[in-house]
Design a protein around this motif. Structure first.
Motif, PDB file in Angstrom:
ATOM      1  N   HIS A 113      40.775  41.974  40.020  1.00 16.40           N
ATOM      2  CA  HIS A 113      41.744  41.628  38.978  1.00 16.40           C
ATOM      3  C   HIS A 113      42.415  42.893  38.421  1.00 16.40           C
ATOM      4  O   HIS A 113      43.646  42.958  38.304  1.00 16.40           O
ATOM      5  N   ARG A 114      41.617  43.897  38.134  1.00 14.98           N
ATOM      6  CA  ARG A 114      42.172  45.135  37.588  1.00 14.98           C
ATOM      7  C   ARG A 114      43.104  45.807  38.604  1.00 14.98           C
ATOM      8  O   ARG A 114      44.183  46.299  38.237  1.00 14.98           O
ATOM      9  N   ILE A 209      43.882  37.410  24.783  1.00 19.97           N
ATOM     10  CA  ILE A 209      44.382  38.770  24.553  1.00 19.97           C
ATOM     11  C   ILE A 209      44.986  39.329  25.836  1.00 19.97           C
ATOM     12  O   ILE A 209      46.051  39.957  25.832  1.00 19.97           O
ATOM     13  N   HIS A 210      44.307  39.082  26.961  1.00 22.37           N
ATOM     14  CA  HIS A 210      44.784  39.614  28.243  1.00 22.37           C
ATOM     15  C   HIS A 210      46.139  39.029  28.648  1.00 22.37           C
ATOM     16  O   HIS A 210      46.914  39.672  29.340  1.00 22.37           O
ATOM     17  N   LYS A 217      46.688  45.189  29.710  1.00 19.35           N
ATOM     18  CA  LYS A 217      45.931  46.229  30.408  1.00 19.35           C
ATOM     19  C   LYS A 217      44.472  46.267  29.965  1.00 19.35           C
ATOM     20  O   LYS A 217      43.765  47.239  30.209  1.00 19.35           O
ATOM     21  N   TYR A 218      44.036  45.210  29.321  1.00 16.49           N
ATOM     22  CA  TYR A 218      42.662  45.138  28.812  1.00 16.49           C
ATOM     23  C   TYR A 218      42.051  43.774  29.157  1.00 16.49           C
ATOM     24  O   TYR A 218      42.735  42.864  29.603  1.00 16.49           O
ATOM     25  N   ASN A 219      40.743  43.679  28.920  1.00  8.91           N
ATOM     26  CA  ASN A 219      40.005  42.416  29.064  1.00  8.91           C
ATOM     27  C   ASN A 219      40.214  41.777  30.439  1.00  8.91           C
ATOM     28  O   ASN A 219      40.586  40.611  30.561  1.00  8.91           O
ATOM     29  N   GLN A 233      35.867  51.068  29.579  1.00 10.06           N
ATOM     30  CA  GLN A 233      36.786  51.278  28.456  1.00 10.06           C
ATOM     31  C   GLN A 233      38.100  50.514  28.602  1.00 10.06           C
ATOM     32  O   GLN A 233      39.170  51.011  28.248  1.00 10.06           O
ATOM     33  N   THR A 234      38.010  49.309  29.117  1.00 10.12           N
ATOM     34  CA  THR A 234      39.187  48.435  29.142  1.00 10.12           C
ATOM     35  C   THR A 234      38.970  47.224  28.234  1.00 10.12           C
ATOM     36  O   THR A 234      39.677  46.220  28.339  1.00 10.12           O
ATOM     37  N   TYR A 235      38.001  47.341  27.348  1.00  3.18           N
ATOM     38  CA  TYR A 235      37.713  46.261  26.404  1.00  3.18           C
ATOM     39  C   TYR A 235      38.615  46.392  25.189  1.00  3.18           C
ATOM     40  O   TYR A 235      38.720  47.469  24.596  1.00  3.18           O
TER      41      TYR A 235
END
Length: 255
Positions: A113-114, A209-210, A217-219, A233-235
């Motif tokens: 996913h990332r 949020i995502h 760019k998070y979660n 550190q993508t939370y």
């Protein structure tokens, strides 16, 4: 003994049950009254911000489920225990296998996913289809480009099944649970007493949020835990606040 044993094999049940469960659970959310006080987005936002009609979402989900069914039946049949006296693992062992599968699925989906966000070609031509639903809703949980559906969900599920060593019968429980959790994460509602919100930090608001511009760019983690987001550190933490006009909003914490 399970209720389907006299009617269909575990392999067939492992193929069709997640599809049936998806439409039952997503249909439940679809048929609920407006419940505006518990929505993370207004119905107006849903109508104005989403870039794909409901009919196209349904068709996209059905296509993904068709591909998943073909792979699932092939995999479950190929790994069938041909012994006439198949002994199911003990309940504790099955629970352990499901936990292993949950971690494996989370790991696979986080990194794939990332990468789909970081690779501009893949995002533009593949993953952006899912993000056409800026305001997520339950029926659209599996609305993906077919390539993403194959790589993220189908391959991820296959690897989880193989690594955990579970039987096809245990897989019925795991895949149905994974489907219910995924649908719930996209439902767009923060209902009181929702068991997933009580036991999982990775939940409806977390995934919402995502889907928003400030959190895209998070979660990345899905569908169970937040482990990889926090480690890498993508939370993005968030607060749930009441909107003046009614309903709720998941607001990212700045900083």
């Amino acid at each position: 003994m399970v209720f389907w044993e006299d009617y269909v094999s575990d392999e067939v049940m492992g193929t069709i049950a997640p599809i049936v469960v998806y439409w039952i659970y997503a249909g439940f959310y679809q048929l609920l009254p407006p419940l505006d006080n518990y929505r993370l987005h207004t119905k107006r936002d849903k109508e104005q911000k989403n870039l794909v009609p409901f009919s196209a979402v349904v068709k996209g989900v059905l296509l993904q489920q068709l591909l998943q069914a073909i792979v699932a039946l092939s995999l479950l049949t190929a790994t069938r225990n041909v012994s006439e006296d198949v002994v199911q693992p003990s309940i504790p062992k099955q629970v352990f296998q499901i936990l292993i599968a949950m971690f494996v699925m989370d790991t696979w989906q986080y990194f794939v996913h990332r990468y789909m966000h970081q690779n501009k070609f893949l995002y533009r031509h593949v993953h952006s289809q899912h993000h056409r639903l800026v305001v997520p809703y339950a029926v659209g949980a599996l609305y993906n480009h077919p390539i993403e559906g194959l790589l993220l969900d189908t391959v991820g599920g296959a690897i989880s099944y193989l690594v955990s060593g579970m039987t096809a019968r245990t897989a019925v429980v795991f895949f149905c649970f994974a489907v219910v959790k995924t649908v719930d994460d996209h439902c767009g509602l923060w209902l009181p007493g929702n068991i997933f919100h009580l036991f999982f930090q990775n939940n409806t608001a977390y995934h919402d949020i995502h889907h928003q511009l400030q959190g895209v760019k998070y979660n990345y983690s899905q569908p169970f835990f937040c482990v990889w987001d926090k480690l890498l550190q993508t939370y993005k933490p968030f607060n749930l606040v009441r909107r003046p006009e009614g309903g709720l909003e998941a607001r990212p914490v700045k900083g």
